[in-house]
Structure formats: C-alpha cells, structure tokens
Design a protein around this motif. Structure first.
Motif, PDB file in Angstrom:
ATOM      1  N   VAL A  98       0.821  -1.218   0.000  1.00 34.27           N
ATOM      2  CA  VAL A  98       0.000   0.000   0.000  1.00 34.27           C
ATOM      3  C   VAL A  98       0.856   1.269   0.000  1.00 34.27           C
ATOM      4  O   VAL A  98       1.807   1.401   0.747  1.00 34.27           O
ATOM      5  CB  VAL A  98      -1.034  -0.039   1.159  1.00 34.27           C
ATOM      6  CG1 VAL A  98      -0.386  -0.214   2.497  1.00 34.27           C
ATOM      7  CG2 VAL A  98      -1.915   1.181   1.163  1.00 34.27           C
ATOM      8  N   ASP A  99       0.491   2.191  -0.899  1.00 33.36           N
ATOM      9  CA  ASP A  99       1.211   3.464  -1.028  1.00 33.36           C
ATOM     10  C   ASP A  99       0.185   4.588  -1.177  1.00 33.36           C
ATOM     11  O   ASP A  99      -0.991   4.318  -1.445  1.00 33.36           O
ATOM     12  CB  ASP A  99       2.133   3.414  -2.260  1.00 33.36           C
ATOM     13  CG  ASP A  99       3.380   4.274  -2.076  1.00 33.36           C
ATOM     14  OD1 ASP A  99       3.380   5.147  -1.184  1.00 33.36           O
ATOM     15  OD2 ASP A  99       4.356   4.086  -2.833  1.00 33.36           O
ATOM     16  N   ASP A 100       0.629   5.831  -0.999  1.00 27.11           N
ATOM     17  CA  ASP A 100      -0.327   6.930  -1.215  1.00 27.11           C
ATOM     18  C   ASP A 100      -0.485   7.233  -2.702  1.00 27.11           C
ATOM     19  O   ASP A 100      -1.593   7.322  -3.215  1.00 27.11           O
ATOM     20  CB  ASP A 100       0.068   8.196  -0.421  1.00 27.11           C
ATOM     21  CG  ASP A 100       1.458   8.726  -0.765  1.00 27.11           C
ATOM     22  OD1 ASP A 100       2.281   7.964  -1.314  1.00 27.11           O
ATOM     23  OD2 ASP A 100       1.727   9.912  -0.496  1.00 27.11           O
ATOM     24  N   ILE A 101       0.654   7.346  -3.389  1.00 27.56           N
ATOM     25  CA  ILE A 101       0.647   7.704  -4.815  1.00 27.56           C
ATOM     26  C   ILE A 101       1.413   6.641  -5.586  1.00 27.56           C
ATOM     27  O   ILE A 101       2.469   6.186  -5.138  1.00 27.56           O
ATOM     28  CB  ILE A 101       1.384   9.050  -5.034  1.00 27.56           C
ATOM     29  CG1 ILE A 101       0.790  10.159  -4.163  1.00 27.56           C
ATOM     30  CG2 ILE A 101       1.392   9.449  -6.509  1.00 27.56           C
ATOM     31  CD1 ILE A 101       1.642  11.434  -4.114  1.00 27.56           C
TER      32      ILE A 101
ATOM     33  N   SER B 225       3.107   6.774  -9.176  1.00 18.76           N
ATOM     34  CA  SER B 225       3.334   7.672 -10.312  1.00 18.76           C
ATOM     35  C   SER B 225       3.963   6.878 -11.462  1.00 18.76           C
ATOM     36  O   SER B 225       3.264   6.282 -12.273  1.00 18.76           O
ATOM     37  CB  SER B 225       4.219   8.827  -9.857  1.00 18.76           C
ATOM     38  OG  SER B 225       4.477   9.682 -10.922  1.00 18.76           O
ATOM     39  N   THR B 226       5.275   6.776 -11.487  1.00 21.54           N
ATOM     40  CA  THR B 226       5.918   5.971 -12.536  1.00 21.54           C
ATOM     41  C   THR B 226       5.780   4.489 -12.240  1.00 21.54           C
ATOM     42  O   THR B 226       6.028   3.650 -13.096  1.00 21.54           O
ATOM     43  CB  THR B 226       7.421   6.283 -12.607  1.00 21.54           C
ATOM     44  OG1 THR B 226       8.017   5.895 -11.358  1.00 21.54           O
ATOM     45  CG2 THR B 226       7.674   7.759 -12.860  1.00 21.54           C
ATOM     46  N   GLY B 227       5.448   4.169 -10.991  1.00 23.48           N
ATOM     47  CA  GLY B 227       5.356   2.779 -10.559  1.00 23.48           C
ATOM     48  C   GLY B 227       6.682   2.253 -10.027  1.00 23.48           C
ATOM     49  O   GLY B 227       6.745   1.136  -9.496  1.00 23.48           O
ATOM     50  N   GLY B 228       7.749   3.068 -10.141  1.00 25.19           N
ATOM     51  CA  GLY B 228       9.091   2.626  -9.721  1.00 25.19           C
ATOM     52  C   GLY B 228       9.117   1.999  -8.327  1.00 25.19           C
ATOM     53  O   GLY B 228       9.685   0.913  -8.142  1.00 25.19           O
ATOM     54  N   SER B 229       8.469   2.662  -7.361  1.00 21.19           N
ATOM     55  CA  SER B 229       8.518   2.163  -5.976  1.00 21.19           C
ATOM     56  C   SER B 229       7.842   0.804  -5.838  1.00 21.19           C
ATOM     57  O   SER B 229       8.424  -0.138  -5.287  1.00 21.19           O
ATOM     58  CB  SER B 229       7.829   3.146  -5.017  1.00 21.19           C
ATOM     59  OG  SER B 229       8.351   4.429  -5.197  1.00 21.19           O
ATOM     60  N   VAL B 230       6.608   0.679  -6.367  1.00 27.72           N
ATOM     61  CA  VAL B 230       5.904  -0.596  -6.177  1.00 27.72           C
ATOM     62  C   VAL B 230       6.465  -1.700  -7.072  1.00 27.72           C
ATOM     63  O   VAL B 230       6.406  -2.873  -6.723  1.00 27.72           O
ATOM     64  CB  VAL B 230       4.361  -0.471  -6.318  1.00 27.72           C
ATOM     65  CG1 VAL B 230       3.763   0.309  -5.178  1.00 27.72           C
ATOM     66  CG2 VAL B 230       3.940   0.085  -7.632  1.00 27.72           C
TER      67      VAL B 230
HETATM   68  C1  R5P Z   1       6.931   8.656  -2.133  1.00 29.12           C
HETATM   69  O1  R5P Z   1       7.371   8.898  -1.023  1.00 29.12           O
HETATM   70  C2  R5P Z   1       5.493   8.360  -2.381  1.00 29.12           C
HETATM   71  O2  R5P Z   1       4.846   7.937  -1.226  1.00 29.12           O
HETATM   72  C3  R5P Z   1       5.330   7.322  -3.471  1.00 29.12           C
HETATM   73  O3  R5P Z   1       5.947   6.131  -3.052  1.00 29.12           O
HETATM   74  C4  R5P Z   1       5.952   7.786  -4.764  1.00 29.12           C
HETATM   75  O4  R5P Z   1       5.522   9.085  -5.064  1.00 29.12           O
HETATM   76  C5  R5P Z   1       5.608   6.873  -5.891  1.00 29.12           C
HETATM   77  O5  R5P Z   1       6.232   7.307  -7.046  1.00 29.12           O
HETATM   78  P1  R5P Z   1       6.681   6.269  -8.154  1.00 29.12           P
HETATM   79  O6  R5P Z   1       5.473   5.464  -8.528  1.00 29.12           O
HETATM   80  O7  R5P Z   1       7.166   7.118  -9.304  1.00 29.12           O
HETATM   81  O8  R5P Z   1       7.767   5.437  -7.560  1.00 29.12           O
END
Ligand code: R5P
Length: 292
Positions: free
Chosen positions: A218-221, A223-228
């Motif tokens: 679970v994450d807040d945002i 975006s590129t998906g890199g984190s997940v």
């Molecule tokens: C970062 O601290 C946020 O909580 C999200 O993990 C981040 O913004 C996600 O961005 P992306 O999908 O590009 O990795």
C-alpha cells in the motif's frame, strides 16, 4: 442555520463531483470545458444558487498545470455568486514539492497554496495528501480525509487468508499500520531509497518473512510505478504468494500499470481521486462526510 451547498466539478473530477453532490443532496452546477488547440481552457458554467457554499471539486493530476489553472478559474468566477468557496482537491498535485530537498529548488506547493487562497478558496479539503507539510502551506482551514478505511473495506471483502500489509518505504509506515489494523492483520515496512537527481528507486531491505503470504502493498501515490515495481520484485524473490497493489492516487504515468503487472502484481486497486480502470474505491462518501 442550515448551510446550502452547491457543487461544481472541473473536467478532471466530474464523476466524483456528481457523486459528492448526490450524497449531500446538493445541486450540481454543470461546468463545460473546452480546451483549445494551443492548450488554453475555456470554461462556462450555469447559474449558481444564491447564498450557497460552493464546493469546487477538481483533482490536479496530469495535465497538472492545466487542471490547476481550471480550478483557479472556477474558484475565482464562482466566488462572485457564492457565499463561500471550499476547494476540494482530492489529489493535490505538487504536494511532493512541499520542501526544499536540494539547494536552489523552488517549493512549488507553497505557490499553489497562495494561488488557491488568492483565487478565493476559504477552506481546502484533500484526500491522503502526500505530507502534512504540504497542507501547512495553507493559511485557510484545511482538512485531509483518508481513503484508507474504504480501501481496507475493499480488501476485507476479498477474505484473503494469511494476509500481510506492506509499505514500500518507512514514510508509509503509519498508513500500513492503519490499513493492517482495519484488516486485523500485521504489517511490515520496507526500506527504500530514491536518488534525488535521477529518481532511481532502490529497495534496501535484505530479507523479510513473507513466505506463502498474500501481500497488500500500500502506497499513497503510484506515479511511474518505480517504488511498487521494485518492492513487488523484491517480495516475489522472497517467495510470497500474491502481491496486491493498493494506492489512493493512481497516476500510472506512461505504461506504469503494465510494468507493475509484469513485475508480478496480481491486482492493482486505486480510488477515484484519479479516475482510471483501477479506481474501484469511491471516496465521495468520506469527502461528503467531512463537509456535513
Ligand atoms: C513517495 O514517497 C510516495 O509515497 C510514493 O511512493 C511515490 O511518489 C511513488 O512514485 P513512483 O510510482 O514514481 O515510484
């Protein structure tokens, strides 16, 4: 005294705006938006009921600046007829630029806050804003409502056995803790680092006990998906069963959704703060609740 509300939604949040209006039994004022070939927006809206508090609903996802300027235009026009304007910005663009990380950077969130106030917003309502610091740039009353209970409700219905909630970074620990407590399960937090110049993400955790478990990442945002993506690949290597990806704001830039699935995620669930095919969770209830 009974407050009369009316709702106007910008082009980025029409469905959500209508849902909020229905829940509040408030009139929905149609705003017609035409975007010219050069990118300028022209907005025309109908009559605003007299002496009402107008709720301007618009998320500022991409095209971020266009959606932001539309929001400012709607607020500044609506204030002429309204008794008061509340700006409901379920996804607040620029919230991740809430402080100076590297020398010379502009804290754009503070400019956004000043512009919304100057346009005439008297209260700001957001959903799971990236940080409290972002909200602190506003001098007007502010409220951050959470989509986590509704996201958790969605997963509760799935009746997952042996589930574990995972945050991809330590910054999301409280979110994961709340999510897990609503599901009566445990949570873990991964360690993530991001290169501030290249944006490259690295999972620094070495080993976690997720063998055979169904994980809810679970994450807040997203975006590129890199984190997940990095987190899913890492968790899969640790021999978990399935990875379900959940977030409040699904930006899914480029082909992020496809890449997350390719990394091994079984399902991706987001809310309608940003309308997408993945938006299975409706935040109109929690927003309407905060206004009543
Ligand atoms: C970062 O601290 C946020 O909580 C999200 O993990 C981040 O913004 C996600 O961005 P992306 O999908 O590009 O990795």
């Amino acid at each position: 005294m009974l407050v009369k509300f009316a709702v106007i939604a910008g082009s980025a949040s029409k469905d959500l705006g209508k849902r909020i209006a229905r829940r509040l039994k408030a009139p929905y004022v149609e705003a017609k938006t035409r975007v010219f070939p050069d990118g300028e927006s022209k907005i025309t809206f109908g009559r605003i009921p007299k002496n009402s508090v107008v709720l301007v609903v618009q998320s500022t996802y991409p095209p971020v600046d266009t959606n932001l300027l539309q929001t400012l235009s709607i607020i500044s026009q609506a204030r002429k007829a309204a008794s008061k304007i509340y700006a409901i910005i379920p996804y607040m663009g620029y919230a991740r630029q809430d402080r100076q990380f590297l020398s010379g950077e502009i804290v754009t969130m503070s400019i956004v806050a000043k512009m919304l106030e100057a346009a005439g917003a008297k209260k700001i309502i957001v959903v799971d804003i990236h940080s409290k610091t972002a909200l602190n740039h506003f001098k007007i009353p502010k409220e951050n409502v959470s989509a986590i209970p509704d996201l958790a409700k969605y997963f509760k219905k799935m009746k997952l056995k042996n589930a574990l909630v995972v945050s991809p970074d330590t910054g999301g620990a409280l979110r994961a803790k709340k999510f897990a407590s609503l599901l009566n399960t445990d949570f873990i937090t991964l360690k993530k680092s991001r290169n501030r110049k290249t944006g490259k993400v690295l999972i620094q955790s070495s080993k976690v006990d997720v063998h055979g478990k169904d994980l809810i990442l679970v994450d807040d945002i997203i975006s590129t998906g890199g984190s997940v993506i990095k987190a899913t690949q890492f968790l899969k290597r640790q021999k978990c069963k399935r990875v379900f990806v959940a977030c409040t704001h699904g930006l899914f830039i480029g082909d992020a959704e496809r890449k997350i699935k390719k990394a091994g995620a079984s399902q991706i669930i987001s809310t309608n703060t940003i309308p997408r095919g993945t938006s299975k969770v409706d935040v109109s209830g929690v927003i309407a609740e905060s206004i009543r």
